[in-house]
Write a protein that holds these residues in place. Structure first.
Motif, PDB file in Angstrom:
ATOM      1  N   MET A   1       0.854  -1.182   0.000  1.00  0.00           N
ATOM      2  CA  MET A   1       0.000   0.000   0.000  1.00  0.00           C
ATOM      3  C   MET A   1       0.894   1.238   0.000  1.00  0.00           C
ATOM      4  SD  MET A   1      -3.058   0.895   2.602  1.00  0.00           S
ATOM      5  CE  MET A   1      -4.160   2.214   2.267  1.00  0.00           C
ATOM      6  N   THR A   2       0.601   2.154  -0.908  1.00  0.00           N
ATOM      7  CA  THR A   2       1.364   3.396  -0.994  1.00  0.00           C
ATOM      8  C   THR A   2       0.517   4.541  -0.462  1.00  0.00           C
ATOM      9  OG1 THR A   2       2.521   2.600  -2.946  1.00  0.00           O
ATOM     10  CG2 THR A   2       2.563   4.972  -2.554  1.00  0.00           C
ATOM     11  N   ASP A   3       1.041   5.251   0.517  1.00  0.00           N
ATOM     12  CA  ASP A   3       0.385   6.422   1.084  1.00  0.00           C
ATOM     13  C   ASP A   3       1.263   7.631   0.842  1.00  0.00           C
ATOM     14  OD1 ASP A   3      -1.741   4.937   2.142  1.00  0.00           O
ATOM     15  OD2 ASP A   3      -0.685   4.573   4.015  1.00  0.00           O
ATOM     16  N   VAL A   4       0.646   8.722   0.386  1.00  0.00           N
ATOM     17  CA  VAL A   4       1.377   9.959   0.142  1.00  0.00           C
ATOM     18  C   VAL A   4       0.808  11.052   1.027  1.00  0.00           C
ATOM     19  CG1 VAL A   4       1.895  11.767  -1.554  1.00  0.00           C
ATOM     20  CG2 VAL A   4       2.020   9.365  -2.216  1.00  0.00           C
ATOM     21  N   LEU A   5       1.701  11.772   1.683  1.00  0.00           N
ATOM     22  CA  LEU A   5       1.353  12.934   2.496  1.00  0.00           C
ATOM     23  C   LEU A   5       1.795  14.170   1.723  1.00  0.00           C
ATOM     24  CD1 LEU A   5       0.513  14.396   5.130  1.00  0.00           C
ATOM     25  CD2 LEU A   5       2.819  13.924   5.984  1.00  0.00           C
ATOM     26  N   LEU A   6       0.827  14.991   1.318  1.00  0.00           N
ATOM     27  CA  LEU A   6       1.106  16.228   0.599  1.00  0.00           C
ATOM     28  C   LEU A   6       0.875  17.398   1.548  1.00  0.00           C
ATOM     29  CD1 LEU A   6       1.744  17.853  -1.991  1.00  0.00           C
ATOM     30  CD2 LEU A   6      -0.712  17.711  -2.532  1.00  0.00           C
ATOM     31  N   CYS A   7       1.940  18.067   1.928  1.00  0.00           N
ATOM     32  CA  CYS A   7       1.868  19.211   2.833  1.00  0.00           C
ATOM     33  C   CYS A   7       1.863  20.485   1.996  1.00  0.00           C
ATOM     34  CB  CYS A   7       3.054  19.196   3.786  1.00  0.00           C
ATOM     35  SG  CYS A   7       3.123  17.720   4.821  1.00  0.00           S
ATOM     36  N   VAL A   8       0.902  21.351   2.273  1.00  0.00           N
ATOM     37  CA  VAL A   8       0.685  22.543   1.459  1.00  0.00           C
ATOM     38  C   VAL A   8       0.747  23.785   2.336  1.00  0.00           C
ATOM     39  CG1 VAL A   8      -0.956  23.683  -0.094  1.00  0.00           C
ATOM     40  CG2 VAL A   8      -0.801  21.193  -0.082  1.00  0.00           C
ATOM     41  N   GLY A   9       1.346  24.855   1.814  1.00  0.00           N
ATOM     42  CA  GLY A   9       1.343  26.125   2.532  1.00  0.00           C
ATOM     43  C   GLY A   9       2.615  26.911   2.317  1.00  0.00           C
ATOM     44  N   ASN A  10       2.631  28.095   2.929  1.00  0.00           N
ATOM     45  CA  ASN A  10       3.757  29.012   2.798  1.00  0.00           C
ATOM     46  C   ASN A  10       4.290  29.327   4.195  1.00  0.00           C
ATOM     47  OD1 ASN A  10       5.435  31.258   2.475  1.00  0.00           O
ATOM     48  ND2 ASN A  10       4.221  32.087   0.793  1.00  0.00           N
ATOM     49  N   SER A  11       5.499  28.894   4.475  1.00  0.00           N
ATOM     50  CA  SER A  11       6.077  29.066   5.813  1.00  0.00           C
ATOM     51  C   SER A  11       6.373  30.522   6.153  1.00  0.00           C
ATOM     52  CB  SER A  11       7.340  28.222   5.953  1.00  0.00           C
ATOM     53  OG  SER A  11       8.288  28.604   4.986  1.00  0.00           O
ATOM     54  N   MET A  12       6.320  31.410   5.187  1.00  0.00           N
ATOM     55  CA  MET A  12       6.564  32.836   5.453  1.00  0.00           C
ATOM     56  C   MET A  12       5.279  33.594   5.760  1.00  0.00           C
ATOM     57  SD  MET A  12       9.461  33.549   2.553  1.00  0.00           S
ATOM     58  CE  MET A  12       9.398  35.296   2.845  1.00  0.00           C
ATOM     59  N   MET A  13       4.149  32.873   5.862  1.00  0.00           N
ATOM     60  CA  MET A  13       2.847  33.510   6.040  1.00  0.00           C
ATOM     61  C   MET A  13       2.160  33.070   7.332  1.00  0.00           C
ATOM     62  SD  MET A  13       1.961  35.338   3.102  1.00  0.00           S
ATOM     63  CE  MET A  13       0.197  35.274   3.150  1.00  0.00           C
ATOM     64  N   GLY A  14       2.867  33.092   8.441  1.00  0.00           N
ATOM     65  CA  GLY A  14       2.255  32.758   9.723  1.00  0.00           C
ATOM     66  C   GLY A  14       1.654  31.368   9.738  1.00  0.00           C
ATOM     67  N   ASP A  15       0.369  31.298  10.069  1.00  0.00           N
ATOM     68  CA  ASP A  15      -0.297  30.010  10.221  1.00  0.00           C
ATOM     69  C   ASP A  15      -0.452  29.242   8.909  1.00  0.00           C
ATOM     70  OD1 ASP A  15      -0.475  30.367  12.944  1.00  0.00           O
ATOM     71  OD2 ASP A  15      -2.567  31.032  12.916  1.00  0.00           O
ATOM     72  N   ASP A  16      -0.272  29.898   7.775  1.00  0.00           N
ATOM     73  CA  ASP A  16      -0.311  29.183   6.500  1.00  0.00           C
ATOM     74  C   ASP A  16       0.872  28.226   6.394  1.00  0.00           C
ATOM     75  OD1 ASP A  16      -1.631  28.689   3.957  1.00  0.00           O
ATOM     76  OD2 ASP A  16       0.121  29.615   3.033  1.00  0.00           O
ATOM     77  N   GLY A  17       1.816  28.325   7.285  1.00  0.00           N
ATOM     78  CA  GLY A  17       2.972  27.435   7.308  1.00  0.00           C
ATOM     79  C   GLY A  17       2.708  26.108   7.997  1.00  0.00           C
ATOM     80  N   ALA A  18       1.464  25.792   8.314  1.00  0.00           N
ATOM     81  CA  ALA A  18       1.143  24.530   8.984  1.00  0.00           C
ATOM     82  C   ALA A  18       1.618  23.334   8.165  1.00  0.00           C
ATOM     83  CB  ALA A  18      -0.360  24.431   9.255  1.00  0.00           C
ATOM     84  N   GLY A  19       1.322  23.316   6.881  1.00  0.00           N
ATOM     85  CA  GLY A  19       1.755  22.204   6.022  1.00  0.00           C
ATOM     86  C   GLY A  19       3.263  22.076   5.968  1.00  0.00           C
ATOM     87  N   PRO A  20       3.990  23.173   5.675  1.00  0.00           N
ATOM     88  CA  PRO A  20       5.453  23.084   5.661  1.00  0.00           C
ATOM     89  C   PRO A  20       6.048  22.655   7.004  1.00  0.00           C
ATOM     90  CG  PRO A  20       4.771  25.014   4.448  1.00  0.00           C
ATOM     91  CD  PRO A  20       3.528  24.436   5.104  1.00  0.00           C
ATOM     92  N   LEU A  21       5.449  23.072   8.128  1.00  0.00           N
ATOM     93  CA  LEU A  21       5.950  22.638   9.434  1.00  0.00           C
ATOM     94  C   LEU A  21       5.772  21.127   9.584  1.00  0.00           C
ATOM     95  CD1 LEU A  21       7.133  23.146  12.245  1.00  0.00           C
ATOM     96  CD2 LEU A  21       4.794  23.706  13.028  1.00  0.00           C
ATOM     97  N   LEU A  22       4.630  20.608   9.151  1.00  0.00           N
ATOM     98  CA  LEU A  22       4.413  19.163   9.209  1.00  0.00           C
ATOM     99  C   LEU A  22       5.440  18.441   8.336  1.00  0.00           C
ATOM    100  CD1 LEU A  22       2.779  16.742  10.191  1.00  0.00           C
ATOM    101  CD2 LEU A  22       1.222  17.130   8.254  1.00  0.00           C
ATOM    102  N   ALA A  23       5.715  18.972   7.157  1.00  0.00           N
ATOM    103  CA  ALA A  23       6.712  18.368   6.266  1.00  0.00           C
ATOM    104  C   ALA A  23       8.088  18.361   6.927  1.00  0.00           C
ATOM    105  CB  ALA A  23       6.760  19.114   4.934  1.00  0.00           C
ATOM    106  N   GLU A  24       8.436  19.446   7.582  1.00  0.00           N
ATOM    107  CA  GLU A  24       9.722  19.545   8.268  1.00  0.00           C
ATOM    108  C   GLU A  24       9.839  18.489   9.363  1.00  0.00           C
ATOM    109  OE1 GLU A  24      11.430  22.824  11.324  1.00  0.00           O
ATOM    110  OE2 GLU A  24      10.785  23.621   9.380  1.00  0.00           O
ATOM    111  N   LYS A  25       8.769  18.315  10.134  1.00  0.00           N
ATOM    112  CA  LYS A  25       8.767  17.318  11.205  1.00  0.00           C
ATOM    113  C   LYS A  25       8.922  15.912  10.623  1.00  0.00           C
ATOM    114  CE  LYS A  25       5.995  18.380  14.916  1.00  0.00           C
ATOM    115  NZ  LYS A  25       7.045  18.748  15.811  1.00  0.00           N
ATOM    116  N   CYS A  26       8.248  15.655   9.518  1.00  0.00           N
ATOM    117  CA  CYS A  26       8.295  14.327   8.900  1.00  0.00           C
ATOM    118  C   CYS A  26       9.650  14.035   8.259  1.00  0.00           C
ATOM    119  CB  CYS A  26       7.173  14.182   7.866  1.00  0.00           C
ATOM    120  SG  CYS A  26       5.538  14.083   8.603  1.00  0.00           S
ATOM    121  N   ARG A  27      10.296  15.062   7.735  1.00  0.00           N
ATOM    122  CA  ARG A  27      11.641  14.866   7.176  1.00  0.00           C
ATOM    123  C   ARG A  27      12.634  14.528   8.298  1.00  0.00           C
ATOM    124  NH1 ARG A  27      10.335  18.874   3.535  1.00  0.00           N
ATOM    125  NH2 ARG A  27      11.085  20.510   4.893  1.00  0.00           N
TER     126      ARG A  27
END
Length: 155
Positions: free
Chosen positions: A1-27
């Motif tokens: 089974m292949t699962d993909v996590l797509l994190c979306v957002g802009n880390s320079m825009m306050g709370d819009d950085g939620a996706g990039p923060l999740l990506a950083e944690k997962c990396r």
């Protein structure tokens, strides 16, 4: 089974950085068997890579204005994205992304995190940071909806 996590957002825009923060944690420390794609503010650029993976499940995580309390997390039916007026800082609406992937992906889950402050160079609020941590912790044993409530469902 292949699962993909797509994190979306802009880390320079306050709370819009939620996706990039999740990506950083997962990396830094992957959880579960998710293949990570950091879509940033232009996730449509990753359509080809996602299609090539042909995942059984695609989980999209993004800061989404749903009119809830800051940090609230909800699953949003991908088919409803086009009909909803949702704040977006992305180049293209996310319903375009979902439409382009539906024939190549088994299941699409869209997880929205309610932002508080979205603006250039604002820090991410603690409520959104806590929500990102909650999503991150659930990735290891993710089943079904990950335990998150659907938008419009009972909390």
């Amino acid at each position: 089974m292949t699962d993909v996590l797509l994190c979306v957002g802009n880390s320079m825009m306050g709370d819009d950085g939620a996706g990039p923060l999740l990506a950083e944690k997962c990396r830094a420390a992957p959880r579960g068997n998710w293949q990570l794609i950091d879509g940033g503010s232009a996730p449509e650029n990753d359509i080809g890579a996602i299609r090539a993976l042909r995942p059984d499940r695609l989980l999209i995580v993004d800061a989404t204005d749903m009119g809830l309390n800051p940090g609230d997390i909800r699953l949003i039916d991908p088919n409803d994205i086009a009909d909803m007026f949702m704040m977006t800082t992305h180049n293209m609406p996310l319903n375009y992304l979902v439409e382009q992937l539906q024939d190549a992906v088994g299941e699409v889950l869209f997880l929205g995190i309610q932002p508080d402050i979205v603006g250039f160079y604002y820090p991410m609020t603690e409520a959104v940071k806590r929500s990102v941590e909650d999503v991150y912790q659930r990735l290891a044993d993710w089943q079904g909806s990950g335990g998150f409530v659907a938008l419009g469902g009972e909390a």
